[in-house]
Design an enzyme around this catalytic site. Sequence first.
Site, PDB file in Angstrom:
ATOM      1  CG  ASP A  47      12.250   4.706  -9.197  1.00  0.00           C
ATOM      2  OD1 ASP A  47      11.947   2.552  -9.242  1.00  0.00           O
ATOM      3  OD2 ASP A  47      11.957   5.371  -9.899  1.00  0.00           O
TER       4      ASP A  47
ATOM      5  CG  ASP B  81       6.825   5.690 -14.168  1.00  0.00           C
ATOM      6  OD1 ASP B  81       6.549   4.813 -13.571  1.00  0.00           O
ATOM      7  OD2 ASP B  81       7.597   6.468 -14.583  1.00  0.00           O
TER       8      ASP B  81
HETATM    9  C1  GLA Z   1      10.471   5.905 -12.849  1.00  0.00           C
HETATM   10  C2  GLA Z   1       9.178   5.944 -11.749  1.00  0.00           C
HETATM   11  C3  GLA Z   1       8.738   7.481 -11.199  1.00  0.00           C
HETATM   12  C4  GLA Z   1       9.755   8.213 -11.061  1.00  0.00           C
HETATM   13  C5  GLA Z   1      10.584   8.331 -12.522  1.00  0.00           C
HETATM   14  C6  GLA Z   1      11.915   9.245 -11.373  1.00  0.00           C
HETATM   15  O1  GLA Z   1      10.162   6.278 -13.591  1.00  0.00           O
HETATM   16  O2  GLA Z   1       8.196   5.070 -11.569  1.00  0.00           O
HETATM   17  O3  GLA Z   1       7.641   7.445 -10.549  1.00  0.00           O
HETATM   18  O4  GLA Z   1       9.992   8.340  -9.452  1.00  0.00           O
HETATM   19  O5  GLA Z   1      11.483   7.088 -11.788  1.00  0.00           O
HETATM   20  O6  GLA Z   1      13.162   9.188 -12.398  1.00  0.00           O
END
Ligand code: GLA
Length: 384
Positions: free
Chosen positions: A150, A208
């Site tokens: 990520d 998200d």
């Molecule tokens: C980001 C990602 C999420 C999750 C969070 C965890 O926002 O897009 O899917 O993995 O981080 O901190």
Amino acid sequence: MKINRFIWLLAGALCLFPAASSRAQEQNAGPTPPMGWNSWNHFAERVDDRGVRAAADALVASGMKDAGYVYINIDDTWEAGRDAQGFIQPNQKFPDMKALADYVHSKGLKIGIYSSPAAKTCAGYEGSLGHEEQDAQSYAKWGIDYLKYDWCQSSGTREEMIAAYTKMHDALKKTGRPMVLSLCEYGWNKVWEWGPSVGGNLWRTTGDISDQYRVMADIGFSQNGLEKFARPGHWNDPDMLEVGNGGMNEDEYRTHMSLWAILAAPLIAGNDLTRMTPFTVELLTNREVIAVDQDPLGKQGYRIAQEGPFEIWMKPLADGSKAVGLFNRQRSTEQMTVKLSQLGIEGEASVRDLWLRKDLETASGAFSAYVPSHGVVMVRIKAR
Ligand code: GLA
């Protein structure tokens, strides 16, 4: 004896022909979109060893494993810091990562983990920057099968992203353990154009998701046009499922699942698997809808018609039939019609309703149905 010799020959061949081994690495995910569960959407920082074991148990007991869900993925917040040699240590929520992986494997499932190519992860935990090889080694030692990597930095050029993801991909490859690589950088820098070249098996295409119809629909219906970048082993990822988390009604969750299946999206459940209503289980395990997502042709569906809030999407399937979703994004029920000619079908066609699991009347020229507010009618249409 013969088998041993064969394995040695195979290992030798893979060393001599690294291209073959790299191909094998990139096919880790298998040819169809990955299916499983991830801790983030429901548990966020509350994920722990006990919860992950419970999710694995429930995946099996609920019938989800039989329906094709395989991965049990730990998202962010498992990381403590590093030991004196620089190796990552899980925090007190995960006392023994190897034992946890063994447990998940003993259920016939696979296990995933999370990190970031930055000093810190999105939730502020220890990231992999400068420790990529050590982290990959730790994952391999524990028995990890899947890494969600990520980005978690406020900016980054395409070149920087490509370099960071390539670095981790190379580190994973070096371990010799096949691991699915899930890129998460929210679709920046047109990741769909370069995701496969850095070893990505799936790549997030958006920010998200959250457990609201508006957010889910904005994400799902904005995927049109990306279909040309998806192919077996390499998928656009409009984010994990919210089905069963309670923020949408039944029609809205049915839309969520139908749209993700038509998009050939990874089906990564994000709810508490230990507390599911029969409706949630039915939604997550409908074999005919899952078959659309997992169809071996590996085509992502796309929009074939739109009039304001009414959208018709179609996914071509291996047997020549078409999965069709009639989606109604407005606040009242509406009759919607798809002409068979829009699907490239002449004459008559057989129609099966995938949520009702029922054959409908033969369609001649067109198929019409009443579609509830925020809902969908999802059918499989085949020329006769
Ligand atoms: C980001 C990602 C999420 C999750 C969070 C965890 O926002 O897009 O899917 O993995 O981080 O901190």
